[in-house]
Write a protein that holds these residues in place. Structure first.
Motif, mmCIF file in Angstrom:
data_model
loop_
_atom_site.group_PDB
_atom_site.id
_atom_site.type_symbol
_atom_site.label_atom_id
_atom_site.label_comp_id
_atom_site.label_asym_id
_atom_site.label_seq_id
_atom_site.Cartn_x
_atom_site.Cartn_y
_atom_site.Cartn_z
ATOM 1 N N LEU A 188 -14.660 7.089 91.650
ATOM 2 C CA LEU A 188 -14.182 6.146 92.664
ATOM 3 C C LEU A 188 -12.976 5.365 92.148
ATOM 4 O O LEU A 188 -12.986 4.864 91.020
ATOM 5 N N LEU A 189 -11.963 5.262 93.003
ATOM 6 C CA LEU A 189 -10.768 4.498 92.691
ATOM 7 C C LEU A 189 -10.661 3.319 93.653
ATOM 8 O O LEU A 189 -11.100 3.392 94.796
ATOM 9 N N LEU A 190 -10.055 2.253 93.159
ATOM 10 C CA LEU A 190 -9.732 1.108 94.002
ATOM 11 C C LEU A 190 -8.217 1.001 94.049
ATOM 12 O O LEU A 190 -7.561 0.854 93.013
ATOM 13 N N ALA A 191 -7.661 1.106 95.238
ATOM 14 C CA ALA A 191 -6.209 1.053 95.420
ATOM 15 C C ALA A 191 -5.845 -0.192 96.221
ATOM 16 O O ALA A 191 -6.324 -0.373 97.345
ATOM 17 N N VAL A 192 -5.010 -1.043 95.651
ATOM 18 C CA VAL A 192 -4.578 -2.279 96.304
ATOM 19 C C VAL A 192 -3.076 -2.196 96.535
ATOM 20 O O VAL A 192 -2.310 -1.973 95.587
ATOM 21 N N THR A 193 -2.657 -2.358 97.771
ATOM 22 C CA THR A 193 -1.231 -2.295 98.104
ATOM 23 C C THR A 193 -0.778 -3.632 98.665
ATOM 24 O O THR A 193 -1.551 -4.344 99.314
ATOM 25 N N GLY A 218 -2.488 -9.533 107.000
ATOM 26 C CA GLY A 218 -1.735 -10.021 105.854
ATOM 27 C C GLY A 218 -0.819 -8.933 105.342
ATOM 28 O O GLY A 218 -0.503 -7.963 106.047
ATOM 29 N N ARG A 219 -0.422 -9.064 104.080
ATOM 30 C CA ARG A 219 0.458 -8.058 103.484
ATOM 31 C C ARG A 219 -0.291 -7.106 102.566
ATOM 32 O O ARG A 219 0.301 -6.189 102.005
ATOM 33 N N THR A 220 -1.584 -7.337 102.386
ATOM 34 C CA THR A 220 -2.366 -6.551 101.434
ATOM 35 C C THR A 220 -3.329 -5.622 102.160
ATOM 36 O O THR A 220 -4.013 -6.035 103.102
ATOM 37 N N LEU A 221 -3.394 -4.384 101.705
ATOM 38 C CA LEU A 221 -4.378 -3.411 102.173
ATOM 39 C C LEU A 221 -5.068 -2.828 100.952
ATOM 40 O O LEU A 221 -4.414 -2.489 99.959
ATOM 41 N N THR A 222 -6.393 -2.736 101.018
ATOM 42 C CA THR A 222 -7.183 -2.236 99.895
ATOM 43 C C THR A 222 -7.998 -1.032 100.352
ATOM 44 O O THR A 222 -8.569 -1.051 101.444
ATOM 45 N N TYR A 223 -8.062 -0.005 99.494
ATOM 46 C CA TYR A 223 -8.772 1.224 99.846
ATOM 47 C C TYR A 223 -9.706 1.647 98.722
ATOM 48 O O TYR A 223 -9.389 1.476 97.533
ATOM 49 N N LEU A 224 -10.858 2.164 99.123
ATOM 50 C CA LEU A 224 -11.742 2.876 98.203
ATOM 51 C C LEU A 224 -11.447 4.362 98.351
ATOM 52 O O LEU A 224 -11.389 4.877 99.471
ATOM 53 N N VAL A 225 -11.285 5.041 97.229
ATOM 54 C CA VAL A 225 -10.931 6.463 97.240
ATOM 55 C C VAL A 225 -11.933 7.216 96.389
ATOM 56 O O VAL A 225 -12.187 6.833 95.232
ATOM 57 N N ALA A 279 -5.082 9.360 89.827
ATOM 58 C CA ALA A 279 -4.778 7.960 90.142
ATOM 59 C C ALA A 279 -3.284 7.788 90.395
ATOM 60 O O ALA A 279 -2.872 7.084 91.333
ATOM 61 N N ALA A 280 -2.448 8.441 89.571
ATOM 62 C CA ALA A 280 -1.002 8.350 89.770
ATOM 63 C C ALA A 280 -0.601 8.998 91.084
ATOM 64 O O ALA A 280 0.282 8.494 91.795
ATOM 65 N N ALA A 281 -1.239 10.120 91.432
ATOM 66 C CA ALA A 281 -0.924 10.792 92.695
ATOM 67 C C ALA A 281 -1.310 9.924 93.892
ATOM 68 O O ALA A 281 -0.590 9.880 94.898
ATOM 69 N N VAL A 282 -2.433 9.217 93.797
ATOM 70 C CA VAL A 282 -2.851 8.305 94.868
ATOM 71 C C VAL A 282 -1.827 7.178 95.019
ATOM 72 O O VAL A 282 -1.428 6.813 96.142
ATOM 73 N N ARG A 283 -1.402 6.617 93.900
ATOM 74 C CA ARG A 283 -0.412 5.538 93.970
ATOM 75 C C ARG A 283 0.894 6.022 94.593
ATOM 76 O O ARG A 283 1.477 5.364 95.464
ATOM 77 N N ARG A 290 8.160 0.034 101.330
ATOM 78 C CA ARG A 290 8.375 -1.403 101.206
ATOM 79 C C ARG A 290 7.280 -2.101 100.396
ATOM 80 O O ARG A 290 7.229 -3.332 100.371
ATOM 81 N N ARG A 291 6.441 -1.378 99.763
ATOM 82 C CA ARG A 291 5.322 -2.000 99.060
ATOM 83 C C ARG A 291 5.083 -1.328 97.719
ATOM 84 O O ARG A 291 5.630 -0.261 97.418
ATOM 85 N N VAL A 292 4.236 -1.968 96.921
ATOM 86 C CA VAL A 292 3.799 -1.419 95.644
ATOM 87 C C VAL A 292 2.287 -1.236 95.702
ATOM 88 O O VAL A 292 1.587 -1.918 96.467
ATOM 89 N N ALA A 293 1.784 -0.322 94.919
ATOM 90 C CA ALA A 293 0.347 -0.026 94.899
ATOM 91 C C ALA A 293 -0.168 -0.103 93.467
ATOM 92 O O ALA A 293 0.499 0.351 92.520
ATOM 93 N N LEU A 294 -1.339 -0.685 93.315
ATOM 94 C CA LEU A 294 -2.045 -0.734 92.031
ATOM 95 C C LEU A 294 -3.330 0.060 92.196
ATOM 96 O O LEU A 294 -4.143 -0.250 93.063
#
Length: 403
Positions: free
Chosen positions: A55-60, A224-231, A242-246, A255-259
């Motif tokens: 499981l990954l947590l992706a925050v944009t 807001g400006r933040t979207l979070t996803y479980l992958v 993880a890099a491919a998801v980002r 226009r955004r960055v992803a962690l």
């Protein structure tokens, strides 16, 4: 036998008292440290209930204005999930503002019937697909769907759909039949209707007794400006998943960055911290036993040194070297036992102080562990008396004639 020993030690009050206090303090600290070791070891070994390695947590976060409407939010989520579905190795993705071991909080949930039950629950949002991504198949009822969140946001239903874990369902409805029941949460006026029950899992790490009491609610999104996803990744996902998801998320909206990180990174850190704290508690136990051993050697040697003439008189009256050694060991056994009794009282006081300083940290005391620590302290105290007993047995009868 006990009376003469007590009278003999009473003539040397200070060394005897110091031996008792040293043993008692060492016992109290060692037992409390054993409770801490048990507490942290249990916390580090608690099963999570979900397979977290995949499981990954992706925050944009957008570099620009907030999402203006629920429609724009839904379009952004749809675009991102479609982009994630095209990434090799990704088996599922869902928006999740709150995620296990990460952005979670607790609220009181209670039934609406008179005199109904209440329970603390960890709150997670699910606008469709979160439970499936976590690998939680319903035990009863159904999972939450995107239409549930949309209906709740538009106030088209009288209650917000929710899914609860089996643990929370049993606390609120011990007789069963949680599906279809209405409950309320402390932070919202709008009631919840339970539409499904999923297997238990932990929403937070540590010894929290409520960690498996979880509620998923189909709340409308917070703009807001933040979207979070479980992958969720499949077994064929490579090291670069993880890099491919980002990259996929950043391509979907330049226009955004992803962690992106593993969901359980924080949980792993918590587990490692608990293991380290448990190991430190074991070191403290060992250090206390060493301190008791060395201190008891010094004090027992002092007792022997101050009584050389009395021991010489015993030898002159016919006592053998073995008799003298047994006398010293018996005195040390009495002092060690008295020290353990004093330590038990000190332990009760130490636990009262700990509760006052950190009431949320209830240190468990296993009777078996307490017994093992008591036996270890008693054996250490007796082992420390062996060398002084040997020295006492070597006192010659000629010592009786010295002034």
């Amino acid at each position: 036998m006990l009376g003469p020993l007590v009278r003999a030690l009473a003539r040397q009050k200070m060394p005897a008292l110091l031996m008792v206090l040293e043993t008692g303090f060492g016992f109290a600290v060692a037992v409390h440290a054993s409770g801490l070791a048990l507490h942290f070891t249990r916390a580090a070994s608690v099963p999570r209930g979900i397979e977290t390695r995949s499981l990954l947590l992706a925050v944009t976060e957008r570099d620009g204005p907030n999402l203006a409407s629920r429609g724009e939010h839904a379009a952004a989520v749809r675009r991102d999930t479609e982009a994630l579905a095209r990434v090799a190795g990704v088996r599922g993705a869902a928006e999740a503002t709150a995620a296990p071991f990460n952005l979670t909080h607790r609220e009181t949930v209670e039934t609406t019937s008179p005199g109904g039950r209440r329970a603390l629950a960890w709150m997670l949002d699910d606008r469709g697909g979160v439970a499936a991504v976590l690998g939680l198949a319903p035990l009863a009822g159904r999972p939450l769907a995107p239409g549930d969140a949309a209906s709740a946001a538009m106030a088209a239903v009288d209650a917000t759909p929710a899914v609860v874990t089996q643990v929370l369902a049993a606390r609120l409805f011990p007789d069963g039949g949680a599906v279809g029941q209405i409950v309320r949460r402390s932070a919202r006026q709008r009631p919840l209707v339970i539409v499904g029950v999923v297997p238990p899992f932990r929403a937070s790490m540590g010894p929290d007794p409520d960690a498996e009491s979880v509620l998923f609610a189909a709340e409308g999104p917070q703009l807001g400006r933040t979207l979070t996803y479980l992958v969720r990744l499949g077994p064929d996902a490579g090291d670069g998943a993880a890099a491919a998801v980002r990259e996929a998320l950043e391509r979907a909206d330049p226009r955004r960055v992803a962690l992106v990180r593993r969901l359980d990174e924080g949980a792993d850190l918590d587990t490692g911290t608990n293991r380290g704290a448990g190991g430190l508690a074991l070191v403290i136990i060992g250090m206390m036993l060493v301190v008791v051993f060395l201190g008891r050697i010094g004090m027992a040697s002092l007792l022997v040194a101050e009584r050389r003439q009395a021991l010489g008189i015993r030898r002159a009256l016919g006592a053998t070297r073995g008799d003298v050694a047994r006398l010293v060991l018996a005195e040390n056994a009495l002092l060690t036992t008295a020290g353990l009794a004093v330590g038990a009282a000190a332990l009760a006081a130490l636990r009262a102080v700990a509760r006052a300083v950190a009431p949320e940290l209830e240190v468990p005391l296993d009777p078996k562990v307490v017994g093992l620590v008591a036996a270890a302290v008693w054996l250490v105290g007796m082992a420390a008396a062996l060398l002084p007993a040997r020295r006492a047995s070597a006192v010659s009868p000629a010592e009786a004639s010295r002034s």
